[in-house]
Design an enzyme around this catalytic site. Structure first.
Site, PDB file in Angstrom:
ATOM      1  N   SER A   1      -7.250   2.638  13.242  1.00 12.36           N
ATOM      2  CA  SER A   1      -6.390   2.361  14.388  1.00 12.36           C
ATOM      3  C   SER A   1      -6.596   3.373  15.507  1.00 12.36           C
ATOM      4  O   SER A   1      -6.401   3.053  16.679  1.00 12.36           O
ATOM      5  CB  SER A   1      -4.916   2.373  13.953  1.00 12.36           C
ATOM      6  OG  SER A   1      -4.664   1.343  13.022  1.00 12.36           O
TER       7      SER A   1
ATOM      8  N   ALA B   1     -11.471   6.101   1.514  1.00  9.60           N
ATOM      9  CA  ALA B   1     -10.461   5.082   1.200  1.00  9.60           C
ATOM     10  C   ALA B   1      -9.458   4.940   2.324  1.00  9.60           C
ATOM     11  O   ALA B   1      -8.922   3.852   2.566  1.00  9.60           O
ATOM     12  CB  ALA B   1      -9.745   5.438  -0.099  1.00  9.60           C
TER      13      ALA B   1
ATOM     14  N   ASN C   1      -6.887   5.950  10.506  1.00 10.99           N
ATOM     15  CA  ASN C   1      -8.146   6.378  11.117  1.00 10.99           C
ATOM     16  C   ASN C   1      -8.782   5.255  11.939  1.00 10.99           C
ATOM     17  O   ASN C   1      -9.249   5.473  13.062  1.00 10.99           O
ATOM     18  CB  ASN C   1      -9.109   6.839  10.020  1.00 10.99           C
ATOM     19  CG  ASN C   1     -10.492   7.147  10.540  1.00 10.99           C
ATOM     20  OD1 ASN C   1     -10.711   8.132  11.222  1.00 10.99           O
ATOM     21  ND2 ASN C   1     -11.447   6.286  10.200  1.00 10.99           N
TER      22      ASN C   1
ATOM     23  N   THR D   1     -10.023   3.017   6.691  1.00 13.50           N
ATOM     24  CA  THR D   1      -9.662   1.717   7.261  1.00 13.50           C
ATOM     25  C   THR D   1      -8.181   1.646   7.624  1.00 13.50           C
ATOM     26  O   THR D   1      -7.706   0.598   8.053  1.00 13.50           O
ATOM     27  CB  THR D   1      -9.991   0.581   6.271  1.00 13.50           C
ATOM     28  OG1 THR D   1      -9.255   0.799   5.062  1.00 13.50           O
ATOM     29  CG2 THR D   1     -11.474   0.544   5.961  1.00 13.50           C
TER      30      THR D   1
ATOM     31  N   ASP E   1       0.810  -1.209   0.000  1.00 13.07           N
ATOM     32  CA  ASP E   1       0.000   0.000   0.000  1.00 13.07           C
ATOM     33  C   ASP E   1       0.850   1.269   0.000  1.00 13.07           C
ATOM     34  O   ASP E   1       0.492   2.264  -0.617  1.00 13.07           O
ATOM     35  CB  ASP E   1      -0.938   0.008   1.211  1.00 13.07           C
ATOM     36  CG  ASP E   1      -2.111  -0.938   1.044  1.00 13.07           C
ATOM     37  OD1 ASP E   1      -2.661  -1.012  -0.068  1.00 13.07           O
ATOM     38  OD2 ASP E   1      -2.483  -1.618   2.016  1.00 13.07           O
TER      39      ASP E   1
END
Length: 252
Positions: free
Chosen positions: A157, A149, A155, A152, A41
């Site tokens: 965590s 997007a 944010n 997850t 990512d």
């Protein structure tokens, strides 16, 4: 179909790059129909930033860890997979940070823009949304504004809400809030404009981070969704991003 392959600097990604180039050839990103990054990512975010001005669709394949923004790696039938892929359009956040002394820095955040304390002392912030002061004082380690997007990622965590892609909402999520003790953040329309200011820049300095850009010793930061920019990501039907975000809400 003209493909431009790019790989993260890992042994696994570099081996995959050689295999894919041998099988499908490769083109320069400016001449390609689709850009294909190979990595995790983090490398996907780097690719989005690097080729923002080209506005090319991007079909990533995961050779990292989580790979939330990527498809599974498979060398077979790549052109057919890309042809059947579903397109998702994402809008980034724009950050404008004002530094002690008066200068400003702008940057783009695809997942979120975060504000952090720089010292051992908690930050003292005020939160203004669309020119209305919503929170006169927030004592915390920091705060972030997340896109759907990015909801997850950091944010989540920080105990922020997961946002479906089609919701047109942004999450405002505190990081370790101390006062008000029970404030856990807010969901705001995607058109909202945020202004976050430090109430004590000398004693309690703060920094702002948008993806790869960190700005230290700021007095305030403005954040908004920049609809003049967009990214087009391609996903296999079985790796549909909207569905994966929805599933995240039911993981125990």
């Amino acid at each position: 179909m003209k493909l431009a392959f790019r790989a993260a600097p890992t042994a696994e990604a570099r081996r995959a790059l050689g295999e894919l180039r041998h099988r499908y050839g490769t083109h320069e990103p400016a001449d390609a129909d689709v850009i294909v990054p190979l990595g995790g990512d983090g490398y996907m975010l780097e690719t989005l930033h690097t080729f923002l001005d080209l506005a090319k669709p991007i079909y990533g394949m995961n050779l990292g860890t989580v790979g939330f923004l990527l498809n599974g790696y498979d060398v077979e039938s790549l052109e057919d997979r890309i042809g059947r892929a579903q397109r998702v359009r994402l809008y980034p956040l724009r950050m404008r940070a004002c530094i002690v002394g008066g200068s400003t820095v702008e940057a783009i955040g695809i997942n979120e823009v975060s504000i952090y304390r720089e010292s051992r002392q908690a930050a003292r912030l005020s939160i203004t949304i669309d020119d209305v002061v919503r929170l006169p004082e927030l004592v915390c380690d920091g705060i972030l504004v997340a896109t759907p997007a990015g909801s997850t990622a950091y944010n989540l965590s920080a105990h922020g809400p997961i946002i479906p892609l089609a919701a047109n909402l942004l999450a405002l999520t505190p990081i370790s809030p101390f006062r008000p003790r029970r404030w856990r953040g807010a969901l705001l329309p995607g058109s909202s404009r945020f202004r976050i200011e430090t109430l004590d820049p000398d004693k309690r300095p703060i920094s702002a981070v948008a993806d790869f850009t960190e700005v230290r010793d700021i007095t305030r930061v403005e954040i908004w969704e920049d609809r003049s920019l967009s990214f087009h990501l391609l996903f296999d039907p079985e790796h549909n991003l909207e569905e994966r975000i929805l599933k995240e809400q039911f993981i125990p």
